[in-house]
Design a protein around this motif. Sequence first.
Motif, PDB file in Angstrom:
ATOM      1  N   ASP A  20      37.619  30.721  52.327  1.00 34.04           N
ATOM      2  CA  ASP A  20      38.875  29.837  52.515  1.00 34.04           C
ATOM      3  C   ASP A  20      39.585  29.731  51.104  1.00 34.04           C
ATOM      4  N   LYS A  21      38.718  29.585  49.955  1.00 30.59           N
ATOM      5  CA  LYS A  21      39.243  29.550  48.642  1.00 30.59           C
ATOM      6  C   LYS A  21      40.058  30.977  48.260  1.00 30.59           C
ATOM      7  N   LEU A  22      39.380  31.961  48.664  1.00 21.11           N
ATOM      8  CA  LEU A  22      40.089  33.393  48.437  1.00 21.11           C
ATOM      9  C   LEU A  22      41.479  33.276  48.959  1.00 21.11           C
ATOM     10  N   GLN A  23      41.479  32.971  50.417  1.00 21.49           N
ATOM     11  CA  GLN A  23      42.673  32.942  51.151  1.00 21.49           C
ATOM     12  C   GLN A  23      43.839  32.014  50.611  1.00 21.49           C
ATOM     13  N   SER A  24      43.459  31.215  49.707  1.00 21.17           N
ATOM     14  CA  SER A  24      44.514  29.964  49.432  1.00 21.17           C
ATOM     15  C   SER A  24      45.403  30.615  48.150  1.00 21.17           C
ATOM     16  N   TYR A  25      44.921  31.845  47.568  1.00 23.18           N
ATOM     17  CA  TYR A  25      45.504  32.179  46.143  1.00 23.18           C
ATOM     18  C   TYR A  25      46.837  32.982  46.568  1.00 23.18           C
ATOM     19  N   GLN A  26      47.771  32.522  45.958  1.00 18.48           N
ATOM     20  CA  GLN A  26      49.143  33.285  45.889  1.00 18.48           C
ATOM     21  C   GLN A  26      49.567  33.500  44.540  1.00 18.48           C
ATOM     22  N   SER A  27      50.311  34.642  44.060  1.00 18.82           N
ATOM     23  CA  SER A  27      50.882  34.874  43.047  1.00 18.82           C
ATOM     24  C   SER A  27      51.980  35.939  43.100  1.00 18.82           C
ATOM     25  N   PRO A  28      52.789  36.015  42.139  1.00 15.66           N
ATOM     26  CA  PRO A  28      53.871  37.308  42.262  1.00 15.66           C
ATOM     27  C   PRO A  28      53.160  38.574  41.667  1.00 15.66           C
ATOM     28  N   LEU A  29      53.434  39.383  42.249  1.00 21.06           N
ATOM     29  CA  LEU A  29      53.160  40.883  41.765  1.00 21.06           C
ATOM     30  C   LEU A  29      51.218  40.918  42.098  1.00 21.06           C
ATOM     31  N   VAL A  30      50.911  40.200  42.991  1.00 18.43           N
ATOM     32  CA  VAL A  30      49.540  40.175  43.169  1.00 18.43           C
ATOM     33  C   VAL A  30      49.559  40.312  44.853  1.00 18.43           C
ATOM     34  N   PHE A  31      48.519  40.963  45.448  1.00 19.97           N
ATOM     35  CA  PHE A  31      48.582  41.074  46.975  1.00 19.97           C
ATOM     36  C   PHE A  31      47.251  40.607  47.133  1.00 19.97           C
ATOM     37  N   ASN A  32      47.007  39.726  48.272  1.00 21.51           N
ATOM     38  CA  ASN A  32      45.887  38.986  48.657  1.00 21.51           C
ATOM     39  C   ASN A  32      45.397  39.540  49.941  1.00 21.51           C
ATOM     40  N   PRO A  33      44.610  40.485  49.835  1.00 19.38           N
ATOM     41  CA  PRO A  33      44.183  41.271  51.254  1.00 19.38           C
ATOM     42  C   PRO A  33      43.731  40.174  52.255  1.00 19.38           C
ATOM     43  N   GLY A  55      49.538  45.228  61.138  1.00 16.98           N
ATOM     44  CA  GLY A  55      50.215  44.174  61.857  1.00 16.98           C
ATOM     45  C   GLY A  55      49.892  43.019  61.143  1.00 16.98           C
ATOM     46  N   PRO A  56      50.248  41.962  61.680  1.00 14.50           N
ATOM     47  CA  PRO A  56      50.194  40.551  61.279  1.00 14.50           C
ATOM     48  C   PRO A  56      48.367  40.276  61.117  1.00 14.50           C
ATOM     49  N   GLU A  57      47.585  40.942  62.046  1.00 18.01           N
ATOM     50  CA  GLU A  57      46.214  40.861  62.214  1.00 18.01           C
ATOM     51  C   GLU A  57      45.486  41.324  60.937  1.00 18.01           C
ATOM     52  N   ALA A  58      46.061  42.156  60.011  1.00 17.67           N
ATOM     53  CA  ALA A  58      45.336  43.126  59.077  1.00 17.67           C
ATOM     54  C   ALA A  58      44.551  42.023  58.308  1.00 17.67           C
ATOM     55  N   PRO A  59      45.176  40.926  57.708  1.00 17.71           N
ATOM     56  CA  PRO A  59      44.154  39.901  56.706  1.00 17.71           C
ATOM     57  C   PRO A  59      43.178  39.308  57.452  1.00 17.71           C
ATOM     58  N   VAL A  60      43.297  39.110  59.018  1.00 15.57           N
ATOM     59  CA  VAL A  60      42.086  38.657  59.873  1.00 15.57           C
ATOM     60  C   VAL A  60      41.156  39.563  59.845  1.00 15.57           C
ATOM     61  N   PRO A  80      39.605  39.304  41.901  1.00 10.88           N
ATOM     62  CA  PRO A  80      39.182  39.624  43.153  1.00 10.88           C
ATOM     63  C   PRO A  80      40.414  40.133  43.928  1.00 10.88           C
ATOM     64  N   PHE A  81      41.785  39.881  43.593  1.00 13.59           N
ATOM     65  CA  PHE A  81      42.833  40.448  44.365  1.00 13.59           C
ATOM     66  C   PHE A  81      43.623  41.718  43.786  1.00 13.59           C
ATOM     67  N   HIS A  82      44.569  41.979  44.365  1.00 13.07           N
ATOM     68  CA  HIS A  82      45.016  43.398  43.940  1.00 13.07           C
ATOM     69  C   HIS A  82      46.446  43.171  43.269  1.00 13.07           C
ATOM     70  N   PRO A  83      46.333  43.519  41.788  1.00 21.43           N
ATOM     71  CA  PRO A  83      47.740  43.208  40.955  1.00 21.43           C
ATOM     72  C   PRO A  83      48.408  44.607  41.091  1.00 21.43           C
ATOM     73  N   PHE A  84      49.830  44.604  41.320  1.00 23.34           N
ATOM     74  CA  PHE A  84      50.551  45.790  41.661  1.00 23.34           C
ATOM     75  C   PHE A  84      51.646  45.914  40.564  1.00 23.34           C
ATOM     76  N   LYS A  85      52.561  46.855  40.296  1.00 23.12           N
ATOM     77  CA  LYS A  85      53.523  46.945  39.512  1.00 23.12           C
ATOM     78  C   LYS A  85      54.723  46.575  40.509  1.00 23.12           C
ATOM     79  N   GLU A  86      55.600  45.920  39.704  1.00 17.19           N
ATOM     80  CA  GLU A  86      56.836  45.398  40.336  1.00 17.19           C
ATOM     81  C   GLU A  86      57.549  46.651  41.175  1.00 17.19           C
ATOM     82  N   SER A  87      57.675  46.279  42.341  1.00 17.86           N
ATOM     83  CA  SER A  87      58.745  47.087  43.598  1.00 17.86           C
ATOM     84  C   SER A  87      57.807  48.203  43.915  1.00 17.86           C
ATOM     85  N   LYS A  88      56.367  48.237  43.706  1.00 15.79           N
ATOM     86  CA  LYS A  88      55.656  49.153  44.125  1.00 15.79           C
ATOM     87  C   LYS A  88      53.980  48.713  44.482  1.00 15.79           C
TER      88      LYS A  88
END
Length: 231
Positions: free
Chosen positions: A9-22, A33-38, A148-156
């Motif tokens: 639950d705590k992992l799922q609560s994280y959001q930030s620019p240029l970061v993908f929370n799987p 599809g939308p079921e991917a994070p589930v 623990p999240f995926h940091p990515f480059k802008e626009s990629k």
Amino acid sequence: MMDITTFIDKLQSYQSPLVFNPWREYAPSCDIGPEAPVIRSANLRRYLELRQDAHYLFIAEALGYQGGHFSGIAITSERILLGNHADVEQESVLGTWQYRRTSDPKSELLNNTQKLKGFNEPTDTVVWNALNRHGLAARDVILWNIFPFHPFKESKLLSNRTPTTPELDVGVEYAKMLLELVPKMQIVAIGQKAATTLQRYEIDCTAVPHPSMGGANRFRAAVAELLGGTP
């Protein structure tokens, strides 16, 4: 008292620019599809359930797009989970488990091999082979990342970037939660960069060479010395 549900639950609560929370986010450009994070959250839950008595925490720096971004498990590619990997048995990760891929085989962002077999990350292969050689991967080792999240480059989205210091500040808090969930694990930093970061936060660890850039043999030798046995 930390438990797996609270931790996820705590992992799922994280959001930030240029970061993908799987475990929270869905990318229409490359997810099924939308079921991917589930699906990814279920994978992580199963992974942790099997490792409640783990003795080692192997920890690298950040989640990568070829690994945990789609599998939901650090340092683990979906190709392994799909049973499409030539060297690593899928059951060593999640036991008997019906894995569903989360990358979209129809996405134009995937090459032909990725469409057919799923994403693969060379570092993941080396790490899992080394752990399986010592019979520890299925129960005694948890793989993780300082961030623990995926940091990515802008626009990629399908790219990797080095996490910032503020991101690492956040990430270390999740690592501490994991250590509360599975206490008394010996921490093993994968690569000097990860070791230096952990030490900066006064977290004791043993360092092993990173498998990338020709370091695979040195990584295997260091793991063998740590766990006992032959490289």
